[in-house]
Design an enzyme around this catalytic site. Structure first.
Site: not given
Length: 488
Positions: A28-29
């Site tokens: 993810c981020a």
């Protein structure tokens, strides 16, 4: 760019159990997300010693490794050694659930994923109600004892207008729930929306007016000659919508298996939606309403009964451990039921206080390690996030890592919860957790809630420093294993 991660990526692959132990992986981020075939093969201690790794935690069966903003570069380097293709977040989640979650955790994950898409709307609604609370419920001395809405045509118009989204969010909540259930089950969302509308249609007696109508024997009915059916709506009701959505989802899945594809477009929606509507108004709705009322009354009794102080102490203290297990997602449904039945919830204020307590414990850790730049990269974002209502980074990245801050936060949250329940603090709705929580607190509860907030800020901070000063529980975090119900 990814060359700086070459050695750490190679080491992570070895420490996680090699390519054969990876069922699915994505990022993810800021984090690598793994679904591991055997989570016990992952050497957490070695992984967390890697320079590129800022921490690890397990959530909903996923083993997650915190890398930071350059996680995409790290993943690219990791993929060269691991020889794996990137999976989607849903694929990793599904693989993790299938391999590492028992039935209770799967049920909680399902409930969480049903409510997660709805929470932003509920938070917006909470802020709107909080703002309207100020406009219409706070007499101002400089306005001659009138409220802002009473003294100004403009602000009265604003106050009235804001009830439009407020009503849409809370009264028509069942529409969002039935939509979210069908979305989660992979069935047809528009059918879920229609089903939800049939639960809150203007043709039906509004749920808020139902108790008085039942008492006066004035409930409208559908008259079928040999039997009658009450025309009662389920505005703001959670369980009736949840049960109806599940019925619709399972019916659609069943008919898609047995009806030939060439005519499925005609018969599947009809044979799914109509029976689901009938079930909703004959069995599922009344049963869901009854169960929801029982749960709400149980928590209401705990919040207002003779032992409310004990309920507040225990719930305040143990809400954070509930977050670890995933059971905390049940609170959204309970809050919604309390608001629908009693016009407010005393449960949500304690959740906001628990978030504040976790944040304050992290602030204490930051203060003790403020000269450590790498540690500050974790502690500062974590306590900011927790003060704004998201505690997972604080817990999994800091307080559970050391344990004594987690215990300090539990104690502070428990004391704050005791103050909250003894004082009868009530919230109009679910809001933004943490410090902004005061925006949805009812006016007559504002002072005791602020006192409880101060306690939730000071006690965990002081206790964390004290535990460290006197070496209380300071060694407990070294071999601590987070219980996720999947350690079989």
């Amino acid at each position: 760019m990814s060359e700086e991660f070459k050695q750490d990526a190679k080491s992570l692959l070895e420490d996680i159990g090699g390519s054969d132990n990876i069922q699915a992986v994505t990022h993810c981020a800021t984090r690598m997300r793994f679904a591991l075939k055997d989570p016990s093969q992952a050497d957490v201690k070695k992984i967390e010693e890697l320079k590129s790794v800022k921490g690890t935690f397990t959530q909903s069966g996923q083993f997650q490794v915190i890398i930071g903003n350059k996680v995409a570069d790290f993943y690219n380097e990791f993929a060269k050694f691991a020889d794996v293709k990137e999976s989607s977040k849903d694929e990793v989640k599904s693989a993790a659930a299938a391999n590492n979650q028992n039935w209770l955790q799967r049920a909680m994950t399902f409930l969480a994923e049903v409510f997660a898409p709805i929470i932003p709307a509920i938070i917006v609604g909470g802020l709107i109600l909080g703002f309207r609370n100020i406009l219409e419920g706070v007499p101002m001395e400089n306005l001659g004892g009138q409220t802002i809405a009473e003294s100004s045509t403009f602000w009265n118009g604003v106050n009235t207008f804001l009830w439009l989204p407020g009503e849409a969010i809370f009264h028509f909540l069942p529409v969002g729930i039935t939509w979210s259930v069908t979305r989660k089950m992979g069935t047809t969302p528009i059918l879920g929306i229609i089903l939800g509308i049939t639960l809150v249609s203007p043709q039906l007696l509004n749920a808020y007016a139902a108790p008085e109508a039942i008492l006066n024997n004035e409930v409208p009915v559908w008259d079928f000659g040999f039997f009658q059916l009450d025309m009662i709506g389920y505005q703001a009701q959670v369980l009736p919508a949840l049960f109806a959505g599940l019925a619709l989802g399972y019916l659609e899945k069943f008919w898609r298996k047995v009806i030939p594809e060439m005519v499925s477009m005609i018969f599947v929606p009809f044979l799914s939606l109509l029976p689901a509507i009938i079930l909703a108004h004959t069995i599922l709705g009344p049963v869901g309403w009854t169960i929801g009322t029982w749960i709400g009354e149980l928590f209401y009794a705990g919040l207002t009964g003779s032992f409310s102080w004990l309920f507040g102490l225990l719930f305040g203290a143990f809400y954070s451990p509930l977050v670890i297990t995933g059971l905390h997602h049940m609170s959204n449904a309970i809050d919604s039921q309390l608001i629908a039945d009693f016009g407010g919830t005393g449960l949500w204020p304690m959740i906001a206080l628990s978030n504040i307590a976790q944040a304050s414990a992290v602030v204490a850790v930051w203060w003790m390690t403020r000269h450590d730049e790498e540690e500050s990269q974790i502690t500062i974002p974590s306590f900011i996030s927790a003060y704004l209502g998201v505690t997972e980074p604080a817990m999994f990245g800091v307080t559970l890592k050391y344990i004594y801050p987690f215990v300090a936060a539990m104690i502070g949250s428990g004391i704050a919860g005791l103050i909250s329940t003894v004082s009868g603090v009530q919230a109009n709705s679910i809001g933004v957790g943490g410090l902004p929580g005061f925006l949805v607190i009812q006016l007559d509860s504002m002072v005791p809630f602020v006192i409880a907030m101060v306690v939730a800020m000071i006690v965990p901070f002081v206790l964390t420093l004290t535990f460290k000063r006197f070496n209380i529980l300071t060694n407990a975090g070294l071999d601590f294993n987070i219980p996720f119900f999947n350690n079989k």
